[in-house]
Design a protein around this motif. Sequence first.
Motif, PDB file in Angstrom:
ATOM      1  N   LYS A   1       0.850  -1.194   0.000  1.00 58.22           N
ATOM      2  CA  LYS A   1       0.000   0.000   0.000  1.00 58.22           C
ATOM      3  C   LYS A   1       0.887   1.246   0.000  1.00 58.22           C
ATOM      4  O   LYS A   1       1.703   1.437   0.904  1.00 58.22           O
ATOM      5  CB  LYS A   1      -0.917   0.011   1.220  1.00 58.22           C
ATOM      6  CG  LYS A   1      -1.919   1.150   1.201  1.00 58.22           C
ATOM      7  CD  LYS A   1      -2.865   1.050   2.375  1.00 58.22           C
ATOM      8  CE  LYS A   1      -3.942   2.111   2.280  1.00 58.22           C
ATOM      9  NZ  LYS A   1      -4.859   2.016   3.426  1.00 58.22           N
ATOM     10  N   ARG A   2       0.703   2.071  -1.031  1.00 57.43           N
ATOM     11  CA  ARG A   2       1.517   3.278  -1.167  1.00 57.43           C
ATOM     12  C   ARG A   2       1.240   4.260  -0.039  1.00 57.43           C
ATOM     13  O   ARG A   2       0.116   4.396   0.428  1.00 57.43           O
ATOM     14  CB  ARG A   2       1.264   3.947  -2.513  1.00 57.43           C
ATOM     15  CG  ARG A   2       1.846   3.136  -3.668  1.00 57.43           C
ATOM     16  CD  ARG A   2       1.566   3.761  -5.002  1.00 57.43           C
ATOM     17  NE  ARG A   2       2.286   4.996  -5.220  1.00 57.43           N
ATOM     18  CZ  ARG A   2       3.514   5.068  -5.740  1.00 57.43           C
ATOM     19  NH1 ARG A   2       4.143   3.969  -6.083  1.00 57.43           N
ATOM     20  NH2 ARG A   2       4.088   6.242  -5.923  1.00 57.43           N
TER      21      ARG A   2
ATOM     22  N   PRO B   1      -1.472   8.084  -4.083  1.00 57.19           N
ATOM     23  CA  PRO B   1      -1.463   7.740  -2.655  1.00 57.19           C
ATOM     24  C   PRO B   1      -2.470   6.649  -2.297  1.00 57.19           C
ATOM     25  O   PRO B   1      -3.547   6.559  -2.872  1.00 57.19           O
ATOM     26  CB  PRO B   1      -1.835   9.065  -1.976  1.00 57.19           C
ATOM     27  CG  PRO B   1      -2.571   9.839  -3.021  1.00 57.19           C
ATOM     28  CD  PRO B   1      -1.977   9.424  -4.341  1.00 57.19           C
ATOM     29  N   ASN B   2      -2.052   5.809  -1.362  1.00 59.50           N
ATOM     30  CA  ASN B   2      -2.909   4.787  -0.731  1.00 59.50           C
ATOM     31  C   ASN B   2      -3.406   3.681  -1.655  1.00 59.50           C
ATOM     32  O   ASN B   2      -4.299   2.932  -1.270  1.00 59.50           O
ATOM     33  CB  ASN B   2      -4.105   5.452  -0.031  1.00 59.50           C
ATOM     34  CG  ASN B   2      -3.656   6.408   1.049  1.00 59.50           C
ATOM     35  OD1 ASN B   2      -2.830   6.061   1.878  1.00 59.50           O
ATOM     36  ND2 ASN B   2      -4.183   7.628   1.014  1.00 59.50           N
ATOM     37  N   ILE B   3      -2.867   3.561  -2.853  1.00 61.73           N
ATOM     38  CA  ILE B   3      -3.291   2.438  -3.695  1.00 61.73           C
ATOM     39  C   ILE B   3      -2.447   1.210  -3.373  1.00 61.73           C
ATOM     40  O   ILE B   3      -1.321   1.312  -2.902  1.00 61.73           O
ATOM     41  CB  ILE B   3      -3.231   2.747  -5.212  1.00 61.73           C
ATOM     42  CG1 ILE B   3      -1.773   2.910  -5.683  1.00 61.73           C
ATOM     43  CG2 ILE B   3      -4.083   3.933  -5.583  1.00 61.73           C
ATOM     44  CD1 ILE B   3      -1.630   2.806  -7.184  1.00 61.73           C
TER      45      ILE B   3
ATOM     46  N   VAL C   1       3.101   1.903   3.351  1.00 62.14           N
ATOM     47  CA  VAL C   1       2.705   1.918   4.759  1.00 62.14           C
ATOM     48  C   VAL C   1       2.205   0.564   5.254  1.00 62.14           C
ATOM     49  O   VAL C   1       2.019   0.380   6.455  1.00 62.14           O
ATOM     50  CB  VAL C   1       1.625   3.000   5.028  1.00 62.14           C
ATOM     51  CG1 VAL C   1       2.198   4.391   4.848  1.00 62.14           C
ATOM     52  CG2 VAL C   1       0.399   2.795   4.162  1.00 62.14           C
ATOM     53  N   GLU C   2       2.004  -0.366   4.322  1.00 62.79           N
ATOM     54  CA  GLU C   2       1.452  -1.665   4.703  1.00 62.79           C
ATOM     55  C   GLU C   2       1.746  -2.667   3.596  1.00 62.79           C
ATOM     56  O   GLU C   2       1.920  -2.303   2.439  1.00 62.79           O
ATOM     57  CB  GLU C   2      -0.064  -1.516   4.882  1.00 62.79           C
ATOM     58  CG  GLU C   2      -0.773  -2.702   5.442  1.00 62.79           C
ATOM     59  CD  GLU C   2      -2.277  -2.455   5.620  1.00 62.79           C
ATOM     60  OE1 GLU C   2      -3.000  -3.469   5.725  1.00 62.79           O
ATOM     61  OE2 GLU C   2      -2.723  -1.294   5.630  1.00 62.79           O
TER      62      GLU C   2
ATOM     63  N   PHE D   1      -5.857  -4.369  -6.751  1.00 62.47           N
ATOM     64  CA  PHE D   1      -5.087  -3.627  -7.765  1.00 62.47           C
ATOM     65  C   PHE D   1      -5.982  -2.632  -8.491  1.00 62.47           C
ATOM     66  O   PHE D   1      -7.135  -2.916  -8.808  1.00 62.47           O
ATOM     67  CB  PHE D   1      -4.452  -4.579  -8.780  1.00 62.47           C
ATOM     68  CG  PHE D   1      -3.242  -5.310  -8.265  1.00 62.47           C
ATOM     69  CD1 PHE D   1      -2.399  -4.749  -7.326  1.00 62.47           C
ATOM     70  CD2 PHE D   1      -2.943  -6.571  -8.732  1.00 62.47           C
ATOM     71  CE1 PHE D   1      -1.281  -5.424  -6.858  1.00 62.47           C
ATOM     72  CE2 PHE D   1      -1.818  -7.255  -8.286  1.00 62.47           C
ATOM     73  CZ  PHE D   1      -0.993  -6.668  -7.332  1.00 62.47           C
ATOM     74  N   ALA D   2      -5.419  -1.453  -8.776  1.00 60.63           N
ATOM     75  CA  ALA D   2      -6.185  -0.370  -9.396  1.00 60.63           C
ATOM     76  C   ALA D   2      -6.364  -0.547 -10.899  1.00 60.63           C
ATOM     77  O   ALA D   2      -7.363  -0.101 -11.453  1.00 60.63           O
ATOM     78  CB  ALA D   2      -5.501   0.969  -9.110  1.00 60.63           C
ATOM     79  N   TRP D   3      -5.391  -1.175 -11.572  1.00 60.99           N
ATOM     80  CA  TRP D   3      -5.416  -1.220 -13.030  1.00 60.99           C
ATOM     81  C   TRP D   3      -5.549  -2.644 -13.559  1.00 60.99           C
ATOM     82  O   TRP D   3      -4.993  -3.596 -13.022  1.00 60.99           O
ATOM     83  CB  TRP D   3      -4.157  -0.570 -13.597  1.00 60.99           C
ATOM     84  CG  TRP D   3      -4.186   0.910 -13.393  1.00 60.99           C
ATOM     85  CD1 TRP D   3      -4.902   1.825 -14.113  1.00 60.99           C
ATOM     86  CD2 TRP D   3      -3.512   1.645 -12.378  1.00 60.99           C
ATOM     87  NE1 TRP D   3      -4.698   3.081 -13.610  1.00 60.99           N
ATOM     88  CE2 TRP D   3      -3.856   3.008 -12.544  1.00 60.99           C
ATOM     89  CE3 TRP D   3      -2.656   1.289 -11.341  1.00 60.99           C
ATOM     90  CZ2 TRP D   3      -3.364   4.009 -11.720  1.00 60.99           C
ATOM     91  CZ3 TRP D   3      -2.170   2.292 -10.512  1.00 60.99           C
ATOM     92  CH2 TRP D   3      -2.526   3.627 -10.715  1.00 60.99           C
TER      93      TRP D   3
END
Length: 153
Positions: A26-27, A34-36, A109-110, A123-125
């Motif tokens: 996690k970004r 951010p946060n993806i 961060v995680e 995943f976003a993409w």
Amino acid sequence: MNIISNLIEAHIFREKNGELEFLILKRSPEQYYPNIWQMVSGKIKENETAYQTALREIKEETNLIPEKFWVAPTVNSFYAPDKDYICLLPVFAVKVKFDSEVVISDEHVEYRWLKPEKAKQLFAWDGQRKSVDVIIDYFLNKNSFLNFIEIET
């Protein structure tokens, strides 16, 4: 419009009892996108090959040492409207020992180890999800026609 290739993706997985788990990160809120949730990614430095970048980024972002390292037979892409270019990203598959300890950098961060379907949900993409499918097909489907090129590390 230009077509460039200055980034990489590295999908890290581990195997136990014939099942794969993928490492997702996690970004940080301070990062671009951010946060993806994502795999290891990074920018190719001058005089660095794409696979050297992948190995460097794996070390920097996770402190993991690849047990096996392959070029996956897929390339991801995206369009950057702010700079009007299409970016092509080589994809790498990275197997680590099941009990390897992950130490994330401040870019994230995680982290989580997840079964493929759960990882793909975060995943976003679409290209990232397809890369997981390609890796699963190669490692778990005995009739796979895909050809991964292994790179010695």
